[in-house]
Scaffold this motif. Sequence first.
Motif, PDB file in Angstrom:
ATOM      1  N   ALA A 168      31.075  45.275  31.206  1.00 52.92           N
ATOM      2  CA  ALA A 168      31.792  46.387  30.580  1.00 52.92           C
ATOM      3  C   ALA A 168      33.296  46.573  31.498  1.00 52.92           C
ATOM      4  O   ALA A 168      33.280  46.631  32.610  1.00 52.92           O
ATOM      5  CB  ALA A 168      30.891  47.662  30.753  1.00 52.92           C
ATOM      6  N   TRP A 169      34.193  46.708  30.039  1.00 52.00           N
ATOM      7  CA  TRP A 169      35.563  46.867  30.488  1.00 52.00           C
ATOM      8  C   TRP A 169      36.037  48.397  30.688  1.00 52.00           C
ATOM      9  O   TRP A 169      35.514  48.989  29.722  1.00 52.00           O
ATOM     10  CB  TRP A 169      36.516  46.167  29.864  1.00 52.00           C
ATOM     11  N   SER A 170      36.732  48.975  31.454  1.00 55.10           N
ATOM     12  CA  SER A 170      37.402  50.185  31.278  1.00 55.10           C
ATOM     13  C   SER A 170      38.646  50.221  30.016  1.00 55.10           C
ATOM     14  O   SER A 170      38.940  49.140  29.686  1.00 55.10           O
ATOM     15  CB  SER A 170      38.141  50.668  32.596  1.00 55.10           C
ATOM     16  N   ASP A 171      38.720  51.317  29.528  1.00 55.75           N
ATOM     17  CA  ASP A 171      39.805  51.230  28.512  1.00 55.75           C
ATOM     18  C   ASP A 171      41.271  50.958  28.867  1.00 55.75           C
ATOM     19  O   ASP A 171      41.937  50.232  27.807  1.00 55.75           O
ATOM     20  CB  ASP A 171      39.867  52.617  28.041  1.00 55.75           C
ATOM     21  N   ASP A 172      41.665  50.998  30.127  1.00 61.18           N
ATOM     22  CA  ASP A 172      42.928  50.425  30.430  1.00 61.18           C
ATOM     23  C   ASP A 172      43.019  49.014  31.040  1.00 61.18           C
ATOM     24  O   ASP A 172      43.861  48.532  31.296  1.00 61.18           O
ATOM     25  CB  ASP A 172      43.422  51.419  31.724  1.00 61.18           C
ATOM     26  N   SER A 173      41.827  48.273  30.820  1.00 65.37           N
ATOM     27  CA  SER A 173      41.457  47.061  31.148  1.00 65.37           C
ATOM     28  C   SER A 173      41.877  46.658  32.784  1.00 65.37           C
ATOM     29  O   SER A 173      42.117  45.415  33.320  1.00 65.37           O
ATOM     30  CB  SER A 173      42.462  46.134  30.257  1.00 65.37           C
ATOM     31  N   GLN A 174      41.734  47.648  33.679  1.00 67.30           N
ATOM     32  CA  GLN A 174      41.872  47.282  34.854  1.00 67.30           C
ATOM     33  C   GLN A 174      40.761  47.614  35.658  1.00 67.30           C
ATOM     34  O   GLN A 174      40.966  47.120  37.045  1.00 67.30           O
ATOM     35  CB  GLN A 174      43.066  48.592  35.387  1.00 67.30           C
ATOM     36  N   THR A 175      39.581  47.755  35.153  1.00 65.85           N
ATOM     37  CA  THR A 175      38.304  47.851  36.045  1.00 65.85           C
ATOM     38  C   THR A 175      37.266  47.122  35.152  1.00 65.85           C
ATOM     39  O   THR A 175      37.290  47.331  33.781  1.00 65.85           O
ATOM     40  CB  THR A 175      37.808  49.264  36.098  1.00 65.85           C
ATOM     41  N   LEU A 176      36.504  46.248  35.706  1.00 67.39           N
ATOM     42  CA  LEU A 176      35.348  45.695  35.293  1.00 67.39           C
ATOM     43  C   LEU A 176      34.041  45.851  35.950  1.00 67.39           C
ATOM     44  O   LEU A 176      34.003  45.936  37.212  1.00 67.39           O
ATOM     45  CB  LEU A 176      35.753  44.158  35.289  1.00 67.39           C
ATOM     46  N   TYR A 177      32.998  46.167  35.096  1.00 68.93           N
ATOM     47  CA  TYR A 177      31.648  46.440  35.762  1.00 68.93           C
ATOM     48  C   TYR A 177      30.862  45.368  35.252  1.00 68.93           C
ATOM     49  O   TYR A 177      30.988  44.948  34.229  1.00 68.93           O
ATOM     50  CB  TYR A 177      31.292  47.908  35.010  1.00 68.93           C
ATOM     51  N   ALA A 178      29.769  44.964  36.353  1.00 65.15           N
ATOM     52  CA  ALA A 178      29.093  43.890  36.043  1.00 65.15           C
ATOM     53  C   ALA A 178      27.593  44.187  36.705  1.00 65.15           C
ATOM     54  O   ALA A 178      27.332  44.604  37.784  1.00 65.15           O
ATOM     55  CB  ALA A 178      29.492  42.570  36.812  1.00 65.15           C
ATOM     56  N   SER A 179      26.535  43.809  35.773  1.00 61.59           N
ATOM     57  CA  SER A 179      25.166  44.115  36.274  1.00 61.59           C
ATOM     58  C   SER A 179      24.735  43.149  37.482  1.00 61.59           C
ATOM     59  O   SER A 179      25.166  42.150  37.313  1.00 61.59           O
ATOM     60  CB  SER A 179      24.210  44.223  35.326  1.00 61.59           C
TER      61      SER A 179
END
Length: 226
Positions: free
Chosen positions: A101-112
Amino acid sequence: MKTSHLILFLSLWIIPSCLPAQSLPQLDARRVFLPNGWGITQVGKSLPLGDLPLNQAVSPDGNYLAVTNNGQSVQSIQLIHTAKKRISDTKEVPVAWYGLAWSDDSQTLYASAGNDNYILKFRVSHGKLEESDRIMLGEPWPEKISIAGIALDDRCKLLYAVTKENNSLYVIDLAGKKILHQFPLGGEGYACVLSPDKKRSTLPAGVATRWCSSIPSICSFRARSR
């Protein structure tokens, strides 16, 4: 009428003649064989990925594609520059499983992180991944949670995660890294998405896909800001 037919015929004859021809050895060199013996030949450019890429997610600004590799060997998160069509970074991780999942500003990525029961948080800068935090949902295996699909409501700072061992949908407060709610799904959760209206003032609906006896079904949940 005859003139138009002649023009159409010439056009149809010229277009195929302009396409570059490929010899049989060229096709064979790019052919990949599947486990069932069938052969497929790629169209366009390909990039080497890791072991068992299960999911991909394009950043909201369209600049990067994130891929999670979840096989039996080295597991990793890869970042691909979409315009340059090259791998920008590869970050090896202890465990990963499907969720991105990406943050709206494309500067953060989450991964399970699958059976390790946490969600990785990466800072994305200049095409590089830097792990900045971990959001724990429990102790690692053998505690049965196993995070799969995730979805982000960046405006409300909420992260949604579905699991395939305790068959649940989690609602996580990102600011405090706390579990706000846990809903039973009745089956293994794999994918989790938010409805497009999540940015409206109305409450968005979170949707989780579950698998029960190999039959997929959809569960809909009303999301709350707190």
